[in-house]
Design an enzyme around this catalytic site. Structure first.
Site, PDB file in Angstrom:
ATOM      1  N   SER A   1      -2.291  -6.751  -1.102  1.00 20.49           N
ATOM      2  CA  SER A   1      -2.241  -7.463  -2.544  1.00 20.49           C
ATOM      3  C   SER A   1      -3.437  -8.394  -2.723  1.00 20.49           C
ATOM      4  O   SER A   1      -4.110  -8.862  -1.639  1.00 20.49           O
ATOM      5  CB  SER A   1      -1.099  -8.354  -2.457  1.00 20.49           C
TER       6      SER A   1
HETATM    7  N1  SAH Z   1       2.313  -7.062   2.478  1.00 29.77           N
HETATM    8  C1  SAH Z   1       1.188  -5.906   2.642  1.00 29.77           C
HETATM    9  C2  SAH Z   1       1.058  -5.074   1.366  1.00 29.77           C
HETATM   10  C3  SAH Z   1       2.200  -4.335   1.518  1.00 29.77           C
HETATM   11  S1  SAH Z   1       1.837  -2.628   0.484  1.00 29.77           S
HETATM   12  C4  SAH Z   1      -0.003  -6.476   2.874  1.00 29.77           C
HETATM   13  O1  SAH Z   1      -0.437  -7.866   3.088  1.00 29.77           O
HETATM   14  O2  SAH Z   1      -1.035  -6.085   3.278  1.00 29.77           O
HETATM   15  C5  SAH Z   1       3.594  -2.191   0.454  1.00 29.77           C
HETATM   16  C6  SAH Z   1       3.985  -1.701   1.831  1.00 29.77           C
HETATM   17  O3  SAH Z   1       5.192  -1.364   1.843  1.00 29.77           O
HETATM   18  C7  SAH Z   1       3.238  -0.216   2.052  1.00 29.77           C
HETATM   19  O4  SAH Z   1       2.475  -0.526   3.544  1.00 29.77           O
HETATM   20  C8  SAH Z   1       4.422   0.640   2.290  1.00 29.77           C
HETATM   21  O5  SAH Z   1       4.145   1.894   3.245  1.00 29.77           O
HETATM   22  C9  SAH Z   1       5.531  -0.170   2.474  1.00 29.77           C
HETATM   23  N2  SAH Z   1       6.771   0.619   1.800  1.00 29.77           N
HETATM   24  C10 SAH Z   1       7.088   1.010   0.972  1.00 29.77           C
HETATM   25  N3  SAH Z   1       8.269   1.387   0.787  1.00 29.77           N
HETATM   26  C11 SAH Z   1       9.055   1.007   1.734  1.00 29.77           C
HETATM   27  C12 SAH Z   1      10.442   0.704   2.467  1.00 29.77           C
HETATM   28  N4  SAH Z   1      11.358   1.339   1.767  1.00 29.77           N
HETATM   29  N5  SAH Z   1      10.489   0.073   3.511  1.00 29.77           N
HETATM   30  C13 SAH Z   1       9.495  -0.639   4.230  1.00 29.77           C
HETATM   31  N6  SAH Z   1       8.340  -0.446   3.752  1.00 29.77           N
HETATM   32  C14 SAH Z   1       7.971   0.079   2.756  1.00 29.77           C
END
Ligand code: SAH
Length: 213
Positions: A65
């Site tokens: 993000s």
């Molecule tokens: N907080 C992260 C950005 C995350 S992007 C950072 O600082 O880099 C969102 C993430 O959520 C992705 O890696 C994706 O694989 C994960 N995601 C999507 N659906 C999910 C679910 N149901 N449970 C756990 N993770 C999930």
């Protein structure tokens, strides 16, 4: 100037121009974000862009993000350093690392094993050892560690995950991007008399996926 000095200059500018200039005032957020090297959380090929004012692509089509959005979400949780926090969507591990500096214990769940492993390696390299990671479905939360003072969801669900609300303490706060095309950041507070919610503006996150078990 060495690469490390260059990145610390860019980090200081990011804090001033992208956060303080936009009303990020929480000292815990500002301190943590000035300590965590964002450049190690992005793919090598785009490391030079680590402090740009935008989200960046990471592996497997996911994103890290925008710094301001991370700061806004974490500020809205009004964390205290004694708090236990749950994060859904570890991704690169950047936000988990920041939370590790802000809170007592952090639990973070990621659906993709490859991202979980890369995040674990980065946290280890930074010697952050109050953050526990797990591969799993974020919709289920982390019941063994519940209840949490705060929960941050970093992928967008199209309905409020009930289990997560259940794992929040009374007085606790949950922030999530909500919706499909037009997403809004929604802050939910659990009070004695029920849930109160507030919208904090439009955002764009990757979807929170339903796991296929
Ligand atoms: N907080 C992260 C950005 C995350 S992007 C950072 O600082 O880099 C969102 C993430 O959520 C992705 O890696 C994706 O694989 C994960 N995601 C999507 N659906 C999910 C679910 N149901 N449970 C756990 N993770 C999930």
């Amino acid at each position: 100037m060495s690469e490390t000095e260059n990145f610390s200059t860019l980090r200081a500018q990011m804090i001033e121009q992208q956060l303080i200039a936009r009303e990020i005032t929480d000292p815990l957020v500002l301190k943590a974000m000035s300590e965590i090297p964002r450049e190690i959380f992005v793919p090598k090929a785009i490391r030079k862009d680590a402090y740009e004012d935008c989200a960046l692509p990471i592996e497997l089509g996911q994103t890290i993000s925008q710094p301001y959005v991370v700061a806004l979400m974490l500020q809205s949780l009004a964390l205290r350093s004694s708090d236990k926090v749950l994060e859904i969507g570890t991704g690169s591990g950047y936000e988990a690392a920041i939370l590790g500096k802000m809170a007592r214990n952090v639990y973070s769940i990621e659906l993709e094993p490859e991202l979980n492993q890369a995040a674990a390696d980065r946290l280890k390299a930074l010697k952050i050892n109050n953050v526990s990671l797990r591969v799993g479905d974020g919709y289920k939360g982390w019941p063994e560690q519940a209840p949490f003072e705060a929960i941050v969801v970093s992928a967008a669900p199209s309905e409020i995950p009930r289990e997560l609300v259940a794992q929040l303490k009374v007085g606790g706060r949950l922030i999530l991007p909500f919706g499909e095309e037009d997403q809004e950041l929604v802050l939910i507070e659990k009070t004695e008399s029920g849930l109160e919610s507030e919208e904090l503006g439009g955002v764009r996150f990757v979807p929170m996926r339903k796991s296929v078990e």
